[in-house]
Motif scaffolding. Sequence first.
Motif, PDB file in Angstrom:
ATOM      1  N   GLU A  30       0.830  -1.187   0.000  1.00  0.00           N
ATOM      2  CA  GLU A  30       0.000   0.000   0.000  1.00  0.00           C
ATOM      3  C   GLU A  30       0.871   1.246   0.000  1.00  0.00           C
ATOM      4  O   GLU A  30       2.072   1.185   0.310  1.00  0.00           O
ATOM      5  N   ASN A  31       0.266   2.381  -0.319  1.00  0.00           N
ATOM      6  CA  ASN A  31       0.982   3.655  -0.399  1.00  0.00           C
ATOM      7  C   ASN A  31       0.620   4.541   0.787  1.00  0.00           C
ATOM      8  O   ASN A  31      -0.579   4.784   1.025  1.00  0.00           O
TER       9      ASN A  31
ATOM     10  N   PRO B 164       1.836   8.921  -5.776  1.00  0.00           N
ATOM     11  CA  PRO B 164       1.124   8.003  -6.688  1.00  0.00           C
ATOM     12  C   PRO B 164      -0.334   8.414  -6.851  1.00  0.00           C
ATOM     13  O   PRO B 164      -0.831   9.307  -6.163  1.00  0.00           O
ATOM     14  N   ASP B 165      -1.036   7.727  -7.742  1.00  0.00           N
ATOM     15  CA  ASP B 165      -2.432   8.064  -8.033  1.00  0.00           C
ATOM     16  C   ASP B 165      -3.346   7.837  -6.838  1.00  0.00           C
ATOM     17  O   ASP B 165      -4.360   8.519  -6.692  1.00  0.00           O
ATOM     18  N   HIS B 166      -3.002   6.866  -5.993  1.00  0.00           N
ATOM     19  CA  HIS B 166      -3.832   6.617  -4.822  1.00  0.00           C
ATOM     20  C   HIS B 166      -2.970   6.501  -3.571  1.00  0.00           C
ATOM     21  O   HIS B 166      -1.817   6.079  -3.633  1.00  0.00           O
ATOM     22  N   LEU B 167      -3.549   6.903  -2.454  1.00  0.00           N
ATOM     23  CA  LEU B 167      -2.908   6.774  -1.145  1.00  0.00           C
ATOM     24  C   LEU B 167      -3.822   5.974  -0.225  1.00  0.00           C
ATOM     25  O   LEU B 167      -5.031   6.213  -0.180  1.00  0.00           O
TER      26      LEU B 167
ATOM     27  N   LYS C 113      -6.633  11.590  -3.755  1.00  0.00           N
ATOM     28  CA  LYS C 113      -5.820  10.375  -3.817  1.00  0.00           C
ATOM     29  C   LYS C 113      -6.245   9.377  -2.737  1.00  0.00           C
ATOM     30  O   LYS C 113      -6.215   8.163  -2.956  1.00  0.00           O
ATOM     31  N   LEU C 114      -6.640   9.870  -1.575  1.00  0.00           N
ATOM     32  CA  LEU C 114      -7.131   8.982  -0.524  1.00  0.00           C
ATOM     33  C   LEU C 114      -8.446   8.331  -0.947  1.00  0.00           C
ATOM     34  O   LEU C 114      -8.709   7.170  -0.642  1.00  0.00           O
TER      35      LEU C 114
END
Length: 231
Positions: free
Chosen positions: A2-3, A61-64, A108-109
């Motif tokens: 995960e980011n 990144p694109d998602h967090l 992003k979240l």
Amino acid sequence: MENYLIIGASSGIGRELALMLKFQGHEVYGTYYKNRPDAAEGIHYFPFAALDSSLDDEQLPDHLNGLAYCPGSISLKPFSRLKQEGLLEDMKLNVFGAVNVIQKVLPKLKQADQSSIVLFSTVAVQLGLPFHTTVSMVKGALEGLTRSLAAELAPKVRVNAIAPSLTDTPLAKSLLSNEEKKNANAQRHPLRRVGESRDIANMAAFLLTDQSSWISGQILPVDGGMSSMRI
């Protein structure tokens, strides 16, 4: 994998948390204020000043899956010496800075299936301690933000805060500068020691990951028993 984004990942609790998440196999993005940490740690570091700059989300990144906002201050002084300028600066760092970062990365979240935000309060909000007026006011606002934002962002994004007692970090250096001070502060806690970065980072990592997937809108004390016991 995960980011995670850690604001204030270069020292203290933020650094411990970033290293902990990296060790668990996650991708970790961390900000630093002045001195860039060792790149060999495998954390994606980039500069950010919470008081006077906006977050460069192009580096993310694109998602967090999670965000921890770790910058803080410990301003201890008698009430008679409070100045609005100092109070406003502490509010900007602790509260406005958190608001700005959250607003910036919220898209992003929301891109993740589930995500989490972790903020940091203090035991002094609930206890009432002398010379802690500024700290209590500022962190009290952060606790209000935590609960309101948790309600607004549910069920997609969880929001919680940790309320530590005195922790041995660079921020508390002046309060723990010798063994006499450390021992005196340790005796104020039922568990007879001051906190360490790992104590707080362990809770933050738990709240960021899906191990805490049914916890939101909470202020969780990690304070050596100070807020709930007298022995």
